[in-house]
Scaffold this motif. Sequence first.
Motif, PDB file in Angstrom:
ATOM      1  N   ALA A  40       1.192  -6.871   5.186  1.00 55.01           N
ATOM      2  CA  ALA A  40       2.471  -7.626   4.918  1.00 55.01           C
ATOM      3  C   ALA A  40       3.645  -6.525   5.066  1.00 55.01           C
ATOM      4  O   ALA A  40       4.511  -6.879   5.904  1.00 55.01           O
ATOM      5  CB  ALA A  40       2.581  -8.100   3.476  1.00 55.01           C
ATOM      6  N   SER A  41       3.480  -5.561   4.441  1.00 54.21           N
ATOM      7  CA  SER A  41       4.491  -4.404   4.586  1.00 54.21           C
ATOM      8  C   SER A  41       5.029  -4.000   6.074  1.00 54.21           C
ATOM      9  O   SER A  41       6.118  -4.065   6.335  1.00 54.21           O
ATOM     10  CB  SER A  41       4.375  -3.377   3.424  1.00 54.21           C
ATOM     11  OG  SER A  41       4.566  -3.631   2.215  1.00 54.21           O
ATOM     12  N   PRO A  42       4.057  -3.554   6.447  1.00 56.37           N
ATOM     13  CA  PRO A  42       4.559  -3.134   7.857  1.00 56.37           C
ATOM     14  C   PRO A  42       4.707  -4.073   8.930  1.00 56.37           C
ATOM     15  O   PRO A  42       5.831  -3.986   9.871  1.00 56.37           O
ATOM     16  CB  PRO A  42       3.100  -2.502   8.584  1.00 56.37           C
ATOM     17  CG  PRO A  42       1.891  -2.777   7.563  1.00 56.37           C
ATOM     18  CD  PRO A  42       2.382  -3.099   6.325  1.00 56.37           C
ATOM     19  N   LEU A  43       4.290  -5.405   8.578  1.00 50.28           N
ATOM     20  CA  LEU A  43       4.747  -6.559   9.290  1.00 50.28           C
ATOM     21  C   LEU A  43       6.045  -6.778   9.192  1.00 50.28           C
ATOM     22  O   LEU A  43       7.011  -7.135  10.091  1.00 50.28           O
ATOM     23  CB  LEU A  43       3.908  -7.785   9.234  1.00 50.28           C
ATOM     24  CG  LEU A  43       2.497  -7.595   9.958  1.00 50.28           C
ATOM     25  CD1 LEU A  43       1.766  -8.905   9.559  1.00 50.28           C
ATOM     26  CD2 LEU A  43       2.621  -7.354  11.434  1.00 50.28           C
ATOM     27  N   LEU A  44       6.523  -6.900   7.913  1.00 49.74           N
ATOM     28  CA  LEU A  44       7.892  -7.008   7.277  1.00 49.74           C
ATOM     29  C   LEU A  44       8.755  -6.207   8.037  1.00 49.74           C
ATOM     30  O   LEU A  44      10.015  -6.377   8.572  1.00 49.74           O
ATOM     31  CB  LEU A  44       8.131  -6.968   6.002  1.00 49.74           C
ATOM     32  CG  LEU A  44       7.460  -8.390   5.081  1.00 49.74           C
ATOM     33  CD1 LEU A  44       7.107  -8.346   3.627  1.00 49.74           C
ATOM     34  CD2 LEU A  44       8.094  -9.928   5.617  1.00 49.74           C
ATOM     35  N   ILE A 122       1.071  -1.824  15.293  1.00 50.43           N
ATOM     36  CA  ILE A 122       0.378  -2.157  14.028  1.00 50.43           C
ATOM     37  C   ILE A 122      -1.024  -2.690  14.248  1.00 50.43           C
ATOM     38  O   ILE A 122      -2.024  -2.255  13.814  1.00 50.43           O
ATOM     39  CB  ILE A 122       1.230  -3.044  13.099  1.00 50.43           C
ATOM     40  CG1 ILE A 122       2.671  -2.401  12.704  1.00 50.43           C
ATOM     41  CG2 ILE A 122       0.456  -3.676  11.983  1.00 50.43           C
ATOM     42  CD1 ILE A 122       3.663  -3.513  12.176  1.00 50.43           C
ATOM     43  N   ALA A 123      -0.878  -3.503  15.347  1.00 48.44           N
ATOM     44  CA  ALA A 123      -2.418  -4.010  15.713  1.00 48.44           C
ATOM     45  C   ALA A 123      -3.345  -3.113  16.406  1.00 48.44           C
ATOM     46  O   ALA A 123      -4.591  -3.010  15.765  1.00 48.44           O
ATOM     47  CB  ALA A 123      -2.180  -5.082  16.704  1.00 48.44           C
ATOM     48  N   ASP A 124      -2.634  -2.177  16.876  1.00 49.22           N
ATOM     49  CA  ASP A 124      -3.787  -0.940  17.346  1.00 49.22           C
ATOM     50  C   ASP A 124      -3.855  -0.155  16.223  1.00 49.22           C
ATOM     51  O   ASP A 124      -5.246   0.240  16.188  1.00 49.22           O
ATOM     52  CB  ASP A 124      -2.679  -0.233  18.472  1.00 49.22           C
ATOM     53  CG  ASP A 124      -2.669  -0.842  19.755  1.00 49.22           C
ATOM     54  OD1 ASP A 124      -3.426  -2.051  19.938  1.00 49.22           O
ATOM     55  OD2 ASP A 124      -1.747  -0.603  20.658  1.00 49.22           O
ATOM     56  N   TYR A 125      -3.061   0.176  15.433  1.00 49.88           N
ATOM     57  CA  TYR A 125      -3.382   1.505  14.421  1.00 49.88           C
ATOM     58  C   TYR A 125      -4.478   0.665  13.263  1.00 49.88           C
ATOM     59  O   TYR A 125      -5.420   1.265  13.036  1.00 49.88           O
ATOM     60  CB  TYR A 125      -2.131   1.724  13.692  1.00 49.88           C
ATOM     61  CG  TYR A 125      -2.531   2.623  12.590  1.00 49.88           C
ATOM     62  CD1 TYR A 125      -2.519   3.942  12.864  1.00 49.88           C
ATOM     63  CD2 TYR A 125      -2.573   2.201  11.291  1.00 49.88           C
ATOM     64  CE1 TYR A 125      -2.630   4.827  11.890  1.00 49.88           C
ATOM     65  CE2 TYR A 125      -2.625   3.077  10.398  1.00 49.88           C
ATOM     66  CZ  TYR A 125      -2.785   4.522  10.455  1.00 49.88           C
ATOM     67  OH  TYR A 125      -2.959   5.479   9.657  1.00 49.88           O
ATOM     68  N   HIS A 126      -4.353  -0.675  13.222  1.00 50.96           N
ATOM     69  CA  HIS A 126      -5.179  -1.345  12.328  1.00 50.96           C
ATOM     70  C   HIS A 126      -6.358  -1.767  12.783  1.00 50.96           C
ATOM     71  O   HIS A 126      -7.143  -2.538  12.094  1.00 50.96           O
ATOM     72  CB  HIS A 126      -4.307  -2.094  11.363  1.00 50.96           C
ATOM     73  CG  HIS A 126      -3.393  -1.624  10.409  1.00 50.96           C
ATOM     74  ND1 HIS A 126      -3.826  -0.596   9.247  1.00 50.96           N
ATOM     75  CD2 HIS A 126      -2.167  -1.263  10.557  1.00 50.96           C
ATOM     76  CE1 HIS A 126      -2.679  -0.079   8.496  1.00 50.96           C
ATOM     77  NE2 HIS A 126      -1.566  -0.738   9.468  1.00 50.96           N
ATOM     78  N   ALA A 127      -6.434  -1.759  14.001  1.00 50.89           N
ATOM     79  CA  ALA A 127      -7.524  -2.395  14.816  1.00 50.89           C
ATOM     80  C   ALA A 127      -7.830  -3.725  14.503  1.00 50.89           C
ATOM     81  O   ALA A 127      -8.922  -4.159  13.996  1.00 50.89           O
ATOM     82  CB  ALA A 127      -8.945  -1.577  14.774  1.00 50.89           C
ATOM     83  N   THR A 128      -6.771  -4.514  14.458  1.00 48.60           N
ATOM     84  CA  THR A 128      -6.711  -5.986  14.065  1.00 48.60           C
ATOM     85  C   THR A 128      -6.357  -6.780  15.140  1.00 48.60           C
ATOM     86  O   THR A 128      -5.212  -6.275  15.799  1.00 48.60           O
ATOM     87  CB  THR A 128      -6.336  -6.220  12.721  1.00 48.60           C
ATOM     88  OG1 THR A 128      -6.607  -7.539  12.358  1.00 48.60           O
ATOM     89  CG2 THR A 128      -4.728  -5.949  12.516  1.00 48.60           C
TER      90      THR A 128
END
Length: 165
Positions: A40-44, A122-128
Amino acid sequence: MTQPTYATIDLRPDTAGQTDLVITPAGGGRGRVSFDRTLASPLLIALGSDRRAAPDDMVPSLLTAPDGTAVPLGARRGWVGDILLADGQRLGSRLWLLERARRDESTRLAAEDYANEAVAAIADYHATELTVTASWQRSPGEGLRGVLAVTVQGGGVSVTQTVQP
């Protein structure tokens, strides 16, 4: 005399850095420390921060102030912390460029592109995998005037940012 107590935060390797410090209210002006391991925080931050406009972006030249007067804009904006990022990386989204755009399909598609750009790291870093959608929303009493709602979903959270063209 009592010794002061110091708090430390220990990140375990199994959390992969996906931790935010959260203080939850416990009443009487006090709080409890807990951890938020969601995205939530990184996406916000990614959607809510202004990314610097690209050299070929059309930057709005005027902004209408709350009192109705036109304020010259023309700035490329951007997050001041970009200077600390390596290799020309940028934080935030370029959704702000759509604040004076037409309410049409090309604006909706641009919003999806800007949001995908903002959350890709964010997607790359968290592999999601993150899913980005943008849709026109109308509230009662707005007539033809509506907002563009950009939603990012993934990692068990959903974050929405609105743009008012």
